[in-house]
Design a protein around this motif. Structure first.
Motif: not given
Length: 506
Positions: A81-88, A319-322, A383-386, A394-399
């Motif tokens: 649900t969180q993954l799809f919310a990131g696309q919203v 939140s992506i990391c957790t 690759d995975y942050p995308s 957001v992707r750069e911080i996750v990396k």
């Protein structure tokens, strides 16, 4: 020390509840259940250790493999649900993250913790052959958890002002508040699900739980995509599907139990479920406090990130990391469930040395798995942050947080296994004090110091708080090392006698 041999031997021969195997490796029922002896032979050489390690590894993973699969599936409901919310949208992802981590996380900790009392009681009763009381234990837990859900409902209703009160931004608080009201049905699904899970785990009925969870996950993924993205319902669609998924699992598991698959462990609904409730509440509260302190500790990561500059980006990245950490920790939670069953069953059957050796095998297995998972994540950090966000910031911080994430995976793969031993042995109350000191008197102050005073941001908050986890893990390791397992077997027999059918059936 209590004389365990006669009552446990007669019950064990009649019921033979601990054959955790495909082949079992050795026959548990041949052992004489004296307090200082059990079925594991002496280990004097490396070859002896390797032989017994392989035997115990088969028993452990016979339980752990479906438990890991079930844990990953059920965790994936919220994560997908969180993954799809990131696309919203960015605000949708932040709302789901805060609701999952703060509101649902708060309730999840209490409900799962209260239900975890059954791991001790059902596991030790099953090991001792007192199967008849297991269904009564589950029903008592249902009563207590449904009442707890009623008490927690206002937290969902008034979540928006509560989030503003603790410093979350206006926009995130309003969005998360609306989502929280939609998610109230999930709270009551927790009240039924956690006792059922512990009841089935104690009997090693892991495979049935895995099949139910897998089917539910497939439908959950499809309908979340359909409602949130294809039909454009956004957060409302995600909430509908998430609630439905948890209730489908509950109903399927109840049907499985009522079908007679659990034998003597389920003999129907009983008024005994309402007897001795206060004593059961005390034990449930000890379990809840222990587990809540752990779950809320990591919930605080998301909360503190909301106080940083550019809060939406910080919350999204963390939140992506957790989220990923949660997925990998589900592997450890599966082993946690398996080792809790192994330890409680073996202590209930007066096999202290086997309980201790099961722990050694579980810790080694979980540590190796943690290293493998961390390595995979670090290799794929570009690759995975995308997969989780379309926002480049957001992707750069996750990396940049990936090395810390990998380290946390290794540490957090060991800690739940040790907690599983604590639950299986009934040490919840003492571990709760350990958690207070390590997490809230050491970890959180250190994280706030590094994150805000030293201006290290998200990495500083996380670094300080993982320090608390490391200290807690070391203390649990010391506790396990110093444990007199023969004495624990005696305590288990006393606990079974106290909570068993003698007192309740009279």
């Amino acid at each position: 020390m209590a004389d365990l041999s006669q009552p446990l031997l007669s019950q064990r021969e009649e019921n033979k509840p601990i054959d955790h195997s495909p082949e079992s490796g050795r026959k548990d029922t041949k052992a004489l259940f004296a307090p200082d002896a059990d079925d594991i032979p002496p280990i004097n050489t490396t070859r002896d250790f390797y032989r017994e390690f392989c035997i115990e590894l088969k028993k452990l993973w016979y339980l752990a493999a479906p438990a890991v699969f079930t844990s990953v599936c059920q965790y994936s409901f919220g994560a997908i649900t969180q993954l799809f919310a990131g696309q919203v949208s960015t605000i949708a992802l932040a709302a789901v993250s805060v609701e999952n981590s703060v509101i649902a996380g708060f309730s999840f900790g209490i409900m799962l913790g209260m239900g975890s009392a059954l791991e001790t009681l059902c596991g030790q009763a099953y090991g001792a052959g007192q199967l008849d009381m297991m269904g009564v234990y589950m029903q008592r837990s249902w009563v207590i958890l449904v009442i707890s859900a009623v008490v927690l409902t206002p937290v969902y209703i008034f979540s928006a002002p509560l989030l503003k009160l603790i410093g979350q931004t206006e926009e995130i608080s309003e969005a998360a508040g609306v989502l929280s009201i939609w998610m109230i049905p999930q709270l009551y699904a927790y009240a039924l699900n956690f006792p059922i899970s512990k009841f089935l785990q104690a009997q090693s009925k892991m495979m049935a739980m895995s099949v139910i969870s897998a089917v539910a996950l497939v439908f959950h993924t499809f309908f979340t995509w359909l409602f949130m993205l294809k039909l454009g319902w956004g957060l409302a669609g995600g909430a509908i599907v998430l609630n439905a998924s948890w209730w489908v699992i509950d109903l399927a598991q109840i049907v499985y139990i009522l079908s007679g698959s659990c034998g003597r462990a389920w003999s129907g609904f009983s008024w005994q479920a309402f007897h001795n409730l206060w004593g059961f509440v005390r034990l449930s509260l000890a379990s809840a406090v222990m587990l809540c302190l752990e779950i809320w500790y990591f919930m605080a990561l998301i909360l503190f990130a909301g106080y940083l500059k550019n809060a939406e980006v910080s919350i999204d990245a963390l939140s992506i990391c957790t989220n990923i950490l949660g997925w990998t920790v589900m592997v450890a939670f599966g082993i946690n469930a398996a080792i809790s069953v192994r330890v409680s069953n073996e202590l209930g059957a007066a096999h202290p040395r086997t309980a201790r050796f099961s722990l050694v095998v579980a810790v080694i297995s979980s540590f190796v798995l943690g290293l493998i998972l961390a390595a995979i994540l670090i290799i794929t950090k570009n690759d995975y942050p995308s997969l989780f966000s379309s926002d480049s910031a957001v992707r750069e911080i996750v990396k940049s947080l990936t090395p810390m994430l990998g380290f946390c995976i290794v540490v957090n793969n060991i800690q739940p296994v040790l907690s599983g031993v604590a639950v299986g042995a009934g040490w919840q109350a003492f571990v709760a004090y350990v958690n207070v000191g390590c997490y809230y008197l050491f970890g959180i102050p250190l994280g706030l110091l590094m994150g805000f005073a030293l201006h290290w941001g998200v990495l500083g908050i996380w670094s300080g708080m993982i320090g608390g986890t490391i200290i807690q893990t070391l203390i649990l390791t010391w506790m396990v090392y110093r444990t007199n397992w023969n004495e624990e077997a005696s305590v288990a027999e006393d606990r079974i006698r106290k909570w068993g059918g003698h007192s309740d059936s009279s």
